[in-house]
Design an enzyme around this catalytic site. Structure first.
Site, PDB file in Angstrom:
ATOM      1  N   ASP A 159       0.821  -1.220   0.000  1.00  0.00           N
ATOM      2  CA  ASP A 159       0.000   0.000   0.000  1.00  0.00           C
ATOM      3  C   ASP A 159       0.853   1.268   0.000  1.00  0.00           C
ATOM      4  OD1 ASP A 159      -2.343   1.421  -0.011  1.00  0.00           O
ATOM      5  OD2 ASP A 159      -2.698   1.249   2.151  1.00  0.00           O
ATOM      6  N   GLY A 207       0.025   5.309  -4.413  1.00  0.00           N
ATOM      7  CA  GLY A 207      -0.581   6.560  -4.868  1.00  0.00           C
ATOM      8  C   GLY A 207      -0.001   7.757  -4.135  1.00  0.00           C
ATOM      9  N   ARG A 208       0.123   7.644  -2.812  1.00  0.00           N
ATOM     10  CA  ARG A 208       0.668   8.754  -2.016  1.00  0.00           C
ATOM     11  C   ARG A 208       2.136   8.978  -2.334  1.00  0.00           C
ATOM     12  NH1 ARG A 208      -1.340   6.247   3.318  1.00  0.00           N
ATOM     13  NH2 ARG A 208      -1.820   4.587   1.821  1.00  0.00           N
ATOM     14  N   ARG A 225      -0.551   8.628 -10.337  1.00  0.00           N
ATOM     15  CA  ARG A 225      -0.642   7.433  -9.481  1.00  0.00           C
ATOM     16  C   ARG A 225      -0.047   6.203 -10.161  1.00  0.00           C
ATOM     17  NH1 ARG A 225      -3.997   7.397  -5.106  1.00  0.00           N
ATOM     18  NH2 ARG A 225      -4.410   5.191  -5.419  1.00  0.00           N
ATOM     19  N   HIS A 270       2.431   3.013  -8.961  1.00  0.00           N
ATOM     20  CA  HIS A 270       2.214   1.571  -9.099  1.00  0.00           C
ATOM     21  C   HIS A 270       3.416   0.914  -9.775  1.00  0.00           C
ATOM     22  CE1 HIS A 270      -1.697   2.026  -7.481  1.00  0.00           C
ATOM     23  NE2 HIS A 270      -2.234   2.618  -8.534  1.00  0.00           N
ATOM     24  N   SER A 327      -7.446  -5.782  -4.735  1.00  0.00           N
ATOM     25  CA  SER A 327      -8.506  -6.343  -3.891  1.00  0.00           C
ATOM     26  C   SER A 327      -9.834  -6.374  -4.642  1.00  0.00           C
ATOM     27  CB  SER A 327      -8.651  -5.506  -2.614  1.00  0.00           C
ATOM     28  OG  SER A 327      -9.279  -4.274  -2.907  1.00  0.00           O
ATOM     29  N   ASN A 365     -10.970  -2.966  -5.067  1.00  0.00           N
ATOM     30  CA  ASN A 365     -10.235  -2.015  -5.914  1.00  0.00           C
ATOM     31  C   ASN A 365     -10.928  -1.743  -7.255  1.00  0.00           C
ATOM     32  OD1 ASN A 365      -6.980  -3.065  -4.670  1.00  0.00           O
ATOM     33  ND2 ASN A 365      -8.125  -1.207  -4.171  1.00  0.00           N
ATOM     34  N   ARG A 414     -12.166   1.865  -8.082  1.00  0.00           N
ATOM     35  CA  ARG A 414     -11.276   2.952  -8.529  1.00  0.00           C
ATOM     36  C   ARG A 414     -11.630   3.400  -9.947  1.00  0.00           C
ATOM     37  NH1 ARG A 414      -5.403   2.261  -5.746  1.00  0.00           N
ATOM     38  NH2 ARG A 414      -6.210   1.705  -3.701  1.00  0.00           N
ATOM     39  N   ARG A 458       2.092  -4.202   6.731  1.00  0.00           N
ATOM     40  CA  ARG A 458       1.398  -3.171   5.970  1.00  0.00           C
ATOM     41  C   ARG A 458       2.171  -1.868   6.051  1.00  0.00           C
ATOM     42  NH1 ARG A 458      -4.931  -1.978   4.863  1.00  0.00           N
ATOM     43  NH2 ARG A 458      -4.549  -0.514   3.158  1.00  0.00           N
ATOM     44  N   SER A 472      -8.022  -4.494   5.381  1.00  0.00           N
ATOM     45  CA  SER A 472      -8.639  -4.255   4.065  1.00  0.00           C
ATOM     46  C   SER A 472      -8.934  -5.571   3.330  1.00  0.00           C
ATOM     47  CB  SER A 472      -7.750  -3.355   3.199  1.00  0.00           C
ATOM     48  OG  SER A 472      -7.529  -2.113   3.826  1.00  0.00           O
TER      49      SER A 472
HETATM   50  C1  IPE Z   1      -5.418  -2.658  -0.018  1.00  0.00           C
HETATM   51  O1  IPE Z   1      -5.102  -1.321  -0.194  1.00  0.00           O
HETATM   52  C2  IPE Z   1      -5.333  -3.390  -1.301  1.00  0.00           C
HETATM   53  C3  IPE Z   1      -4.014  -3.470  -1.908  1.00  0.00           C
HETATM   54  C4  IPE Z   1      -2.915  -2.989  -1.437  1.00  0.00           C
HETATM   55  C5  IPE Z   1      -3.951  -4.191  -3.131  1.00  0.00           C
HETATM   56  P1  IPE Z   1      -6.228  -0.221  -0.405  1.00  0.00           P
HETATM   57  O2  IPE Z   1      -5.521   1.072  -0.560  1.00  0.00           O
HETATM   58  O3  IPE Z   1      -7.134  -0.618  -1.507  1.00  0.00           O
HETATM   59  O4  IPE Z   1      -7.031  -0.291   0.957  1.00  0.00           O
HETATM   60  P2  IPE Z   1      -7.915   0.811   1.687  1.00  0.00           P
HETATM   61  O5  IPE Z   1      -8.941   1.283   0.688  1.00  0.00           O
HETATM   62  O6  IPE Z   1      -7.002   1.922   2.102  1.00  0.00           O
HETATM   63  O7  IPE Z   1      -8.496   0.118   2.865  1.00  0.00           O
HETATM   64  C1  IPE Z   2      -1.669   0.155  -3.282  1.00  0.00           C
HETATM   65  O1  IPE Z   2      -1.400   1.511  -3.357  1.00  0.00           O
HETATM   66  C2  IPE Z   2      -1.833  -0.470  -4.631  1.00  0.00           C
HETATM   67  C3  IPE Z   2      -3.196  -0.923  -4.917  1.00  0.00           C
HETATM   68  C4  IPE Z   2      -4.216  -0.857  -4.130  1.00  0.00           C
HETATM   69  C5  IPE Z   2      -3.408  -1.505  -6.215  1.00  0.00           C
HETATM   70  P1  IPE Z   2      -2.591   2.555  -3.390  1.00  0.00           P
HETATM   71  O2  IPE Z   2      -2.961   2.807  -4.803  1.00  0.00           O
HETATM   72  O3  IPE Z   2      -3.700   2.128  -2.514  1.00  0.00           O
HETATM   73  O4  IPE Z   2      -1.858   3.833  -2.790  1.00  0.00           O
HETATM   74  P2  IPE Z   2      -2.504   4.882  -1.796  1.00  0.00           P
HETATM   75  O5  IPE Z   2      -3.030   4.132  -0.624  1.00  0.00           O
HETATM   76  O6  IPE Z   2      -3.587   5.583  -2.550  1.00  0.00           O
HETATM   77  O7  IPE Z   2      -1.372   5.792  -1.440  1.00  0.00           O
HETATM   78 MG    MG Z   3      -4.098   2.411  -0.541  1.00  0.00          MG
END
Ligand code: IPE
Ligand code: IPE
Ligand code: MG
Length: 233
Positions: free
Chosen positions: A13, A16-17, A26, A30, A58, A61, A64, A181, A189
């Site tokens: 996780d 994106g940030r 974003r 990835h 997930s 997901n 999105r 995590r 999650s």
């Molecule tokens: C969990 O992360 C799923 C993956 C890392 C693949 P998310 O970013 O989707 O989870 P939430 O929405 O913060 O709970």
């Molecule tokens: C995890 O990173 C990757 C997936 C869920 C596919 P995020 O995309 O959830 O990154 P944040 O949580 O928005 O920073």
């Molecule tokens: Mg995330």
């Protein structure tokens, strides 16, 4: 390092940030996350970890934006194409856990191929949780058990933890010892709900693309100092 966790789960996780902080899209996060996975895989494999389950996508997901989902799927597809060459020298084996039937035919074929060509690897198993949800996994196991009752294969009283456990995606893997995590979130999650029963947890504020071997080492060292009682004294 002795007492290495046999099976580690990682919620990858914070991609994106990580990207946002750098003024990048974003999808760049990835990509950086996928590159980091390779590094962590090599490290875990070298330590003698038997299985590494990583949460890549997930069942939630799908909520999105389509463009982000498409970018993730493209990244995944390109990764799958590299598996044969990369895993060969490392003796690693690929496994995918999740409902792959919802993925494109192109990706499904690449999964079958990647799993097949790495199937004889006797090193670490990289288990990618893809379109994976812990609740969906348990529902699926319950449904299959119900079918076994209906067809007369078993009686309801034959359904116990071992029986249901055999229908989990991870039934061929050791128990999950440690779940990590990164990115500062402290929730599962929907990751490995069944398997997490007695796993140890490790959280880190570092976003996944920056989560390095030293961070993994720190998590493992901390794990080694835990007193795992499994309900005993
Ligand atoms: C969990 O992360 C799923 C993956 C890392 C693949 P998310 O970013 O989707 O989870 P939430 O929405 O913060 O709970
Ligand atoms: C995890 O990173 C990757 C997936 C869920 C596919 P995020 O995309 O959830 O990154 P944040 O949580 O928005 O920073
Ligand atoms: Mg995330």
């Amino acid at each position: 390092m002795s007492n290495i966790p046999k099976h580690i789960g990682v919620i990858m996780d914070g991609n994106g940030r990580w990207a946002k902080r750098r003024g990048l899209p974003r999808s760049a996060g990835h990509k950086a996350g996928a590159d980091n996975l390779e590094k962590i895989c090599d490290y875990c494999n070298s330590l003698g970890v038997k299985a590494l389950t990583v949460y890549a996508f997930s069942t939630e997901n799908w909520n999105r934006p389509k463009a982000e989902i498409d970018a993730l799927m493209e990244l995944l597809y390109n990764y799958l194409l590299t598996v044969e060459e990369k895993f060969r020298n490392r003796n690693m084996k690929l496994q995918i856990s999740g409902d792959v039937t919802a993925l494109s035919e192109k990706i499904q074929k690449a999964i079958v191929h990647a799993e097949e060509v790495t199937s004889s690897g006797d090193g670490m198993i990289l288990n990618i949780a893809l379109n994976y949800g812990g609740r969906a996994e348990i529902v699926n196991a319950a449904r299959k058990s119900a079918e076994d009752v209906k067809s007369g294969k078993i009686r309801p009283e034959d359904i116990d933890e071992d029986y249901l456990g055999r229908y989990m995606y991870t039934s061929n893997l050791p128990e999950v010892d440690l779940i990590i995590r990164p990115s500062g979130e402290k929730r599962l999650s929907n990751f490995l709900l069944w398997q997490a029963a007695y796993a140890e947890f490790w959280y880190s504020d570092i976003c996944w693309p920056d989560f390095g071997n030293d961070d993994m080492k720190q998590a493992i060292l901390d794990y080694q100092n835990r007193d795992r009682r499994f309900g005993g004294v």
